[in-house]
Design an enzyme around this catalytic site. Structure first.
Site, PDB file in Angstrom:
ATOM      1  N   ASN A  56       0.706  -1.138   0.007  1.00 45.17           N
ATOM      2  CA  ASN A  56      -0.258  -0.015  -0.069  1.00 45.17           C
ATOM      3  C   ASN A  56       0.967   1.374  -0.022  1.00 45.17           C
ATOM      4  O   ASN A  56       0.605   2.328   0.430  1.00 45.17           O
ATOM      5  CB  ASN A  56      -0.743  -0.080   1.363  1.00 45.17           C
ATOM      6  N   HIS A 142     -14.565  -2.382   4.997  1.00 48.65           N
ATOM      7  CA  HIS A 142     -13.389  -3.074   5.662  1.00 48.65           C
ATOM      8  C   HIS A 142     -13.740  -3.690   7.064  1.00 48.65           C
ATOM      9  O   HIS A 142     -14.441  -3.033   7.897  1.00 48.65           O
ATOM     10  CB  HIS A 142     -12.233  -1.809   5.937  1.00 48.65           C
ATOM     11  N   GLU A 184     -16.211   3.197   2.940  1.00 49.95           N
ATOM     12  CA  GLU A 184     -15.056   3.482   2.642  1.00 49.95           C
ATOM     13  C   GLU A 184     -15.037   4.625   1.298  1.00 49.95           C
ATOM     14  O   GLU A 184     -16.089   4.633   0.637  1.00 49.95           O
ATOM     15  CB  GLU A 184     -14.298   2.384   2.092  1.00 49.95           C
ATOM     16  N   SER A 188     -11.239  -1.255  -0.837  1.00 50.07           N
ATOM     17  CA  SER A 188      -9.659  -1.628  -0.784  1.00 50.07           C
ATOM     18  C   SER A 188      -9.487  -2.978  -1.720  1.00 50.07           C
ATOM     19  O   SER A 188      -8.498  -3.416  -2.147  1.00 50.07           O
ATOM     20  CB  SER A 188      -9.191  -1.974   0.576  1.00 50.07           C
ATOM     21  N   ASP A 213     -14.075   6.513   5.335  1.00 52.14           N
ATOM     22  CA  ASP A 213     -12.794   5.922   5.603  1.00 52.14           C
ATOM     23  C   ASP A 213     -11.935   6.015   4.396  1.00 52.14           C
ATOM     24  O   ASP A 213     -12.034   5.508   3.218  1.00 52.14           O
ATOM     25  CB  ASP A 213     -12.979   4.524   5.914  1.00 52.14           C
ATOM     26  N   HIS A 216      -7.445   4.486   1.616  1.00 49.72           N
ATOM     27  CA  HIS A 216      -6.653   4.364   0.056  1.00 49.72           C
ATOM     28  C   HIS A 216      -6.705   5.510  -0.775  1.00 49.72           C
ATOM     29  O   HIS A 216      -6.446   5.479  -1.709  1.00 49.72           O
ATOM     30  CB  HIS A 216      -7.166   3.284  -0.769  1.00 49.72           C
ATOM     31  N   LYS A 247      -0.239   3.799   4.721  1.00 47.27           N
ATOM     32  CA  LYS A 247      -0.424   3.412   3.211  1.00 47.27           C
ATOM     33  C   LYS A 247       0.445   4.759   2.538  1.00 47.27           C
ATOM     34  O   LYS A 247       1.604   4.745   2.543  1.00 47.27           O
ATOM     35  CB  LYS A 247      -1.814   3.435   2.863  1.00 47.27           C
TER      36      LYS A 247
END
Ligand SMILES: *Cc1c(COP(=O)(O)O)cnc(C)c1O
Length: 393
Positions: A56, A142, A184, A188, A213, A216, A247
């Site tokens: 990541n 997640h 998210e 992910s 979230d 990423h 990440k």
């Protein structure tokens, strides 16, 4: 081994062994892979240099000398550990500076550091939702969000992945007075982006709080690496943003960015913040240096996006099913765990490290190879990957 186990333990240890054997039999047993060195675009495993498509480290900063040096300097100045929670004596000026920088990046009044993104999700969901409240959670969120929902004791309603209509139905038929919507922004496992304009609007119309979230997205999306809201031109006001330092920000730790009242409340009521030792200075220093690079080197984001487009286009041209990916996470859907493990082996033989992602991390029947790109990869690297991928079944 068996001789060191007490007779009382042998019963349940036998059960654990049987369960592990069953996982093995279904190609679902997990093992740890330890590269000898490297955290960038190549790793050394079993004496071979492998091209790394599984970390990541999106911007390629985990080994950047500026980031490493900042970690060393922070440890020199403040020690290897702060040896206490923030509320005792574990806070340093670096922690405060990083919180200020993260709040600014996210367009929020304040931010609060946690020891990981996992704990940040647990911390915000358990503090803000209680039994009797309702949390509306995307079906593919997640594990840290799922665990936060469970631990909060709130009534959790799962809506279909990115399905704003389903979410609207659930909001309209759930009477709880305090409601949280949690999603998210970049998912992910698929690299797709949540329908954020609809989520913002639904939160407003149904008097709900939106928690997103950005694990990423932080550092990766938006003109300055702000995240997915900025990429879509959305106003972050009133949104509670969770993120990780582990990440694109090349460190370890997590954070919540929100209005001052929410942050003050978390300081007083969020158990993963209160009862946890503060981040080590080295992690804080590394993240601060990474933020400078996020701001100063936008070409990393542009190159990363171009690499992802090249990989997605190449997969489609080879006849693989299209994915919803719009980011540096590019899945190659293979179906069975066996097929995913087979592809992993084949890529490894060609000198490419990519991990098979299997249930329960992803739904049954959607095992895959997930390619995570790094801004320090080259277009030649992507072409090497495309050449090594097995043809469509
Ligand atoms: C990685 C990840 C986390 C956890 O972050 P850590 O800092 O590694 O604990 C949380 N949410 C999502 C969506 C993630 O991908």
């Amino acid at each position: 081994m068996a001789s060191t186990e007490s007779p009382a333990a042998s019963g349940w240890l036998g059960e654990l062994r049987a369960e592990l054997a069953a996982l093995e039999g279904r190609s679902l047993r997990r093992t740890i892979l330890t590269p000898r060195h490297g955290q960038g675009e190549t790793l050394s495993i079993d004496g071979r240099e492998l091209l790394n498509l599984t970390s990541n480290n999106y911007l390629g900063l985990a080994g950047d000398p500026r980031v490493v040096e900042a970690a060393v300097e922070a440890a020199r100045a403040y020690g290897a550990s702060v040896s206490a929670s923030r509320l005792l004596c574990g806070s340093t000026p670096l922690h405060e500076e990083l919180e200020g920088r993260l709040a600014a990046l996210k367009g929020q009044e304040a931010a609060l550091l946690y020891s990981s993104g996992y704990l940040a999700n647990l911390g915000v969901l358990t503090a803000l939702a209680r039994p009797g409240d309702a949390i509306f959670s995307d079906a593919l969120n997640h594990a840290s969000i799922i665990d936060g929902c469970r631990l909060s004791g709130a009534d959790t309603k799962i809506y279909g992945h990115c399905d704003a209509e389903h979410l609207a139905e659930l909001l309209a038929t759930t009477p709880a007075s305090r409601r949280l919507i949690v999603s998210e922004t970049v998912f992910s496992m698929d690299g797709d982006i949540a329908p954020l304009p609809a989520l913002v609007e639904l939160a407003r119309d149904h008097d709900a709080v939106l928690v997103i979230d950005e694990a990423h997205a932080t550092g990766v999306l938006g003109p300055h690496g702000e995240g997915a809201l900025a990429r879509l031109g959305l106003d972050p006001e009133g949104v509670i943003i969770v993120g990780t330092l582990s990440k694109a920000l090349a460190s370890a730790g997590g954070f919540v960015a929100a209005g001052q009242t929410v942050i003050d409340y978390l300081v007083n009521r969020s158990r993963p913040f209160i009862f946890n030792t503060a981040l080590p200075p080295a992690s804080v220093g590394a993240a601060l240096a990474a933020l400078d690079i996020v701001a100063g080197e936008p070409e990393r984001r542009a190159h990363l996006a171009a690499l992802a487009t090249r990989l997605r286009d190449g997969l489609m041209a080879a006849g693989h099913p299209p994915s919803d990916s719009a980011t540096a996470i590019v899945p190659l859907l293979l179906g069975s765990a066996d097929a995913a493990l087979g592809a992993e082996r084949r890529l490894r033989d060609a000198g490419i490290l990519s991990r098979a992602i299997r249930p329960p991390t992803v739904p049954e029947g959607t095992a895959r190879i997930r390619f995570n790109l790094i801004a320090t990869h080259t277009t030649d690297d992507i072409d090497r990957v495309l050449a090594a991928i097995p043809p469509p079944a």
